[in-house]
Motif scaffolding. Structure first.
Motif, PDB file in Angstrom:
ATOM      1  N   SER A 274       0.832  -1.196   0.000  1.00 51.48           N
ATOM      2  CA  SER A 274       0.000   0.000   0.000  1.00 51.48           C
ATOM      3  C   SER A 274       0.871   1.252   0.000  1.00 51.48           C
ATOM      4  O   SER A 274       2.093   1.197   0.182  1.00 51.48           O
ATOM      5  N   ASN A 275       0.207   2.378  -0.196  1.00 50.54           N
ATOM      6  CA  ASN A 275       0.897   3.664  -0.138  1.00 50.54           C
ATOM      7  C   ASN A 275       1.423   3.909   1.268  1.00 50.54           C
ATOM      8  O   ASN A 275       0.717   3.701   2.257  1.00 50.54           O
ATOM      9  N   ASN A 276       2.675   4.348   1.362  1.00 52.93           N
ATOM     10  CA  ASN A 276       3.321   4.513   2.666  1.00 52.93           C
ATOM     11  C   ASN A 276       2.578   5.514   3.543  1.00 52.93           C
ATOM     12  O   ASN A 276       2.444   5.316   4.757  1.00 52.93           O
ATOM     13  N   ALA A 277       2.084   6.597   2.967  1.00 54.61           N
ATOM     14  CA  ALA A 277       1.384   7.617   3.755  1.00 54.61           C
ATOM     15  C   ALA A 277       0.093   7.061   4.352  1.00 54.61           C
ATOM     16  O   ALA A 277      -0.242   7.369   5.498  1.00 54.61           O
ATOM     17  N   LEU A 278      -0.617   6.232   3.584  1.00 51.80           N
ATOM     18  CA  LEU A 278      -1.852   5.644   4.094  1.00 51.80           C
ATOM     19  C   LEU A 278      -1.567   4.644   5.209  1.00 51.80           C
ATOM     20  O   LEU A 278      -2.336   4.539   6.171  1.00 51.80           O
ATOM     21  N   VAL A 279      -0.470   3.905   5.083  1.00 49.57           N
ATOM     22  CA  VAL A 279      -0.094   2.950   6.132  1.00 49.57           C
ATOM     23  C   VAL A 279       0.296   3.694   7.407  1.00 49.57           C
ATOM     24  O   VAL A 279      -0.115   3.336   8.514  1.00 49.57           O
ATOM     25  N   ALA A 280       1.087   4.751   7.258  1.00 51.17           N
ATOM     26  CA  ALA A 280       1.547   5.519   8.415  1.00 51.17           C
ATOM     27  C   ALA A 280       0.385   6.206   9.136  1.00 51.17           C
ATOM     28  O   ALA A 280       0.419   6.364  10.360  1.00 51.17           O
ATOM     29  N   SER A 281      -0.639   6.607   8.388  1.00 49.62           N
ATOM     30  CA  SER A 281      -1.777   7.293   8.991  1.00 49.62           C
ATOM     31  C   SER A 281      -2.816   6.335   9.573  1.00 49.62           C
ATOM     32  O   SER A 281      -3.779   6.774  10.200  1.00 49.62           O
ATOM     33  N   GLY A 282      -2.626   5.030   9.353  1.00 47.25           N
ATOM     34  CA  GLY A 282      -3.553   4.045   9.888  1.00 47.25           C
ATOM     35  C   GLY A 282      -4.781   3.816   9.047  1.00 47.25           C
ATOM     36  O   GLY A 282      -5.751   3.197   9.523  1.00 47.25           O
ATOM     37  N   ASP A 283      -4.786   4.273   7.785  1.00 48.04           N
ATOM     38  CA  ASP A 283      -5.946   4.070   6.925  1.00 48.04           C
ATOM     39  C   ASP A 283      -6.048   2.641   6.394  1.00 48.04           C
ATOM     40  O   ASP A 283      -7.123   2.211   5.984  1.00 48.04           O
ATOM     41  N   VAL A 284      -4.948   1.920   6.379  1.00 43.46           N
ATOM     42  CA  VAL A 284      -4.959   0.531   5.908  1.00 43.46           C
ATOM     43  C   VAL A 284      -5.281  -0.363   7.093  1.00 43.46           C
ATOM     44  O   VAL A 284      -4.499  -0.483   8.042  1.00 43.46           O
ATOM     45  N   LEU A 285      -6.450  -1.008   7.050  1.00 43.79           N
ATOM     46  CA  LEU A 285      -6.886  -1.877   8.136  1.00 43.79           C
ATOM     47  C   LEU A 285      -6.883  -3.346   7.745  1.00 43.79           C
ATOM     48  O   LEU A 285      -6.581  -4.209   8.563  1.00 43.79           O
ATOM     49  N   LEU A 286      -7.237  -3.649   6.503  1.00 44.46           N
ATOM     50  CA  LEU A 286      -7.254  -5.041   6.041  1.00 44.46           C
ATOM     51  C   LEU A 286      -6.789  -5.142   4.603  1.00 44.46           C
ATOM     52  O   LEU A 286      -5.776  -5.778   4.314  1.00 44.46           O
ATOM     53  N   TRP A 287      -7.513  -4.505   3.704  1.00 43.54           N
ATOM     54  CA  TRP A 287      -7.185  -4.601   2.285  1.00 43.54           C
ATOM     55  C   TRP A 287      -6.225  -3.484   1.886  1.00 43.54           C
ATOM     56  O   TRP A 287      -6.250  -2.405   2.473  1.00 43.54           O
ATOM     57  N   PRO A 288      -5.370  -3.732   0.897  1.00 41.71           N
ATOM     58  CA  PRO A 288      -4.404  -2.703   0.470  1.00 41.71           C
ATOM     59  C   PRO A 288      -5.091  -1.515  -0.180  1.00 41.71           C
ATOM     60  O   PRO A 288      -6.157  -1.645  -0.787  1.00 41.71           O
ATOM     61  N   LYS A 289      -4.485  -0.350  -0.045  1.00 41.22           N
ATOM     62  CA  LYS A 289      -4.989   0.878  -0.649  1.00 41.22           C
ATOM     63  C   LYS A 289      -3.865   1.557  -1.432  1.00 41.22           C
ATOM     64  O   LYS A 289      -2.744   1.640  -0.939  1.00 41.22           O
ATOM     65  N   ASP A 290      -4.218   2.033  -2.635  1.00 42.21           N
ATOM     66  CA  ASP A 290      -3.240   2.695  -3.504  1.00 42.21           C
ATOM     67  C   ASP A 290      -2.006   1.786  -3.679  1.00 42.21           C
ATOM     68  O   ASP A 290      -0.888   2.131  -3.298  1.00 42.21           O
ATOM     69  N   ILE A 291      -2.254   0.623  -4.291  1.00 44.37           N
ATOM     70  CA  ILE A 291      -1.232  -0.425  -4.385  1.00 44.37           C
ATOM     71  C   ILE A 291       0.011   0.064  -5.119  1.00 44.37           C
ATOM     72  O   ILE A 291      -0.083   0.663  -6.189  1.00 44.37           O
ATOM     73  N   THR A 292       1.162  -0.206  -4.521  1.00 41.36           N
ATOM     74  CA  THR A 292       2.439   0.148  -5.128  1.00 41.36           C
ATOM     75  C   THR A 292       3.496  -0.853  -4.688  1.00 41.36           C
ATOM     76  O   THR A 292       3.548  -1.225  -3.509  1.00 41.36           O
ATOM     77  N   PRO A 293       4.379  -1.312  -5.586  1.00 37.82           N
ATOM     78  CA  PRO A 293       5.422  -2.293  -5.223  1.00 37.82           C
ATOM     79  C   PRO A 293       6.743  -1.632  -4.837  1.00 37.82           C
ATOM     80  O   PRO A 293       7.779  -2.295  -4.842  1.00 37.82           O
ATOM     81  N   VAL A 294       6.735  -0.345  -4.523  1.00 38.97           N
ATOM     82  CA  VAL A 294       7.982   0.385  -4.320  1.00 38.97           C
ATOM     83  C   VAL A 294       8.812  -0.197  -3.172  1.00 38.97           C
ATOM     84  O   VAL A 294      10.057  -0.232  -3.246  1.00 38.97           O
ATOM     85  N   ALA A 295       8.156  -0.687  -2.113  1.00 38.09           N
ATOM     86  CA  ALA A 295       8.913  -1.250  -0.984  1.00 38.09           C
ATOM     87  C   ALA A 295       9.667  -2.504  -1.406  1.00 38.09           C
ATOM     88  O   ALA A 295      10.844  -2.675  -1.072  1.00 38.09           O
ATOM     89  N   TYR A 296       9.003  -3.374  -2.151  1.00 37.70           N
ATOM     90  CA  TYR A 296       9.662  -4.591  -2.623  1.00 37.70           C
ATOM     91  C   TYR A 296      10.772  -4.269  -3.622  1.00 37.70           C
ATOM     92  O   TYR A 296      11.801  -4.948  -3.653  1.00 37.70           O
ATOM     93  N   GLU A 297      10.563  -3.250  -4.432  1.00 41.88           N
ATOM     94  CA  GLU A 297      11.600  -2.866  -5.393  1.00 41.88           C
ATOM     95  C   GLU A 297      12.856  -2.393  -4.668  1.00 41.88           C
ATOM     96  O   GLU A 297      13.979  -2.730  -5.055  1.00 41.88           O
ATOM     97  N   GLN A 298      12.668  -1.593  -3.622  1.00 45.34           N
ATOM     98  CA  GLN A 298      13.814  -1.120  -2.862  1.00 45.34           C
ATOM     99  C   GLN A 298      14.582  -2.266  -2.217  1.00 45.34           C
ATOM    100  O   GLN A 298      15.814  -2.269  -2.169  1.00 45.34           O
ATOM    101  N   LEU A 299      13.849  -3.265  -1.728  1.00 46.27           N
ATOM    102  CA  LEU A 299      14.502  -4.393  -1.066  1.00 46.27           C
ATOM    103  C   LEU A 299      15.160  -5.327  -2.072  1.00 46.27           C
ATOM    104  O   LEU A 299      16.292  -5.790  -1.863  1.00 46.27           O
ATOM    105  N   ILE A 300      14.468  -5.617  -3.149  1.00 47.94           N
ATOM    106  CA  ILE A 300      14.979  -6.579  -4.123  1.00 47.94           C
ATOM    107  C   ILE A 300      16.256  -6.080  -4.774  1.00 47.94           C
ATOM    108  O   ILE A 300      17.186  -6.866  -5.030  1.00 47.94           O
ATOM    109  N   TYR A 301      16.327  -4.782  -5.031  1.00 46.44           N
ATOM    110  CA  TYR A 301      17.519  -4.227  -5.681  1.00 46.44           C
ATOM    111  C   TYR A 301      18.614  -3.837  -4.676  1.00 46.44           C
ATOM    112  O   TYR A 301      19.610  -3.241  -5.066  1.00 46.44           O
TER     113      TYR A 301
END
Length: 286
Positions: free
Chosen positions: A40-67
């Motif tokens: 999910s979008n980092n800002a939505l996760v940090a604000s607590g808007d993500v409770l169960l299902w992902p919101k504003d899906i983005t793979p940026v976290a996995y991209e940073q880790l994989i590379y």
């Protein structure tokens, strides 16, 4: 003739089923949430808007880790630490548990009492560190593998399992000319797959999740396991790239948790039947 169940029996089944459903939700929800937060979008996760299902899906976290090359180095370290630890644990524990399962072994009772003593008391962290240091094992794989090689609890489980095996099989192998070591390798261990798989799984999970030994025994970053990298992100707030950019820190935390736990989750279903059987059989006798 069909047996009619009583109202109390049906009520018990319903309550049992409801309890199992609640427990399933309690166990599944954190996994679903962590995965949803990781994509999910980092800002939505940090604000607590993500409770169960992902919101504003983005793979940026996995991209940073994989590379990030540190991820693959730590992954390789964790894999080799776990494999070596599990293999040596099974070999050494079985080699010690097999003779202790024989009542005719001289000094068997004192040895078991000394082993049981270690369940209650240990040498402590500082003496263990000094021993590892004096043996020249700091910054080596052996500092991670050897100090926790034998667990007394696993030893007793395996000894109990060996005691339950039919002695006639070993007697027949001895008559055919097999020595004690050959009996262990050719007869006992092939029949002990349930308990071997159980102890192997426990050892693998413990070693995979271990980070404290690496924290005190390793100074070389190229030897760090995956859990040290996970700790740096979760606790220390360290960015994986080491540049202080905390833009995606929240999603990085959850993505790292998924990456770190995925291998164990994938392995468990393949050895589940051995795991259940070995746990039950290992507890037959004291």
């Amino acid at each position: 003739m069909k047996i009619r169940e009583s109202f109390a029996s049906r009520l018990f089944d319903i309550c049992n089923m409801l309890l199992m459903i609640v427990l399933m939700i309690v166990m599944v929800y954190p996994m679903v949430y962590v995965f949803s937060a990781s994509i999910s979008n980092n800002a939505l996760v940090a604000s607590g808007d993500v409770l169960l299902w992902p919101k504003d899906i983005t793979p940026v976290a996995y991209e940073q880790l994989i590379y990030n090359p540190d991820l693959w180095i730590s992954y390789w370290n964790t894999i080799r630490y776990t494999v070596v630890h599990v293999v040596l644990t099974l070999l050494v524990t079985s080699a010690m548990a097999y003779p202790l399962s024989k009542k005719w072994l001289p000094g068997r009772r004192p040895i078991l009492l000394l082993a049981a003593f270690t369940l209650l008391f240990s040498g402590g962290m500082i003496p263990t560190f000094l021993i590892v240091q004096k043996l020249g094992m700091l910054n080596t794989i052996w500092a991670i593998v050897l100090p926790t090689l034998i667990s007394t609890w696993y030893l007793f489980i395996m000894r109990t399992f060996f005691e339950a095996l039919p002695e006639e099989l070993e007697d027949a192998a001895t008559i055919d000319g097999c020595g004690s070591f050959q009996v262990l390798l050719r007869i006992v261990l092939p029949l002990s797959m349930p308990v071997m798989a159980t102890i192997g799984l426990f050892s693998a999970v413990n070693q995979w999740n271990a980070f404290f030994d690496a924290l005190i025994y390793l100074n070389d970053r190229s030897l760090y396991p995956l859990q040290i990298m996970l700790r740096n992100i979760l606790i220390a707030g360290t960015n994986v790239q080491g540049e202080g950019d905390l833009t995606h820190l929240e999603t990085l935390k959850y993505a790292m948790i998924i990456i770190a736990t995925l291998p164990i989750l994938c392995v468990y279903p393949f050895i589940q039947k051995y795991f259940v059987q070995g746990t039950m059989i290992g507890g037959i006798k004291g």
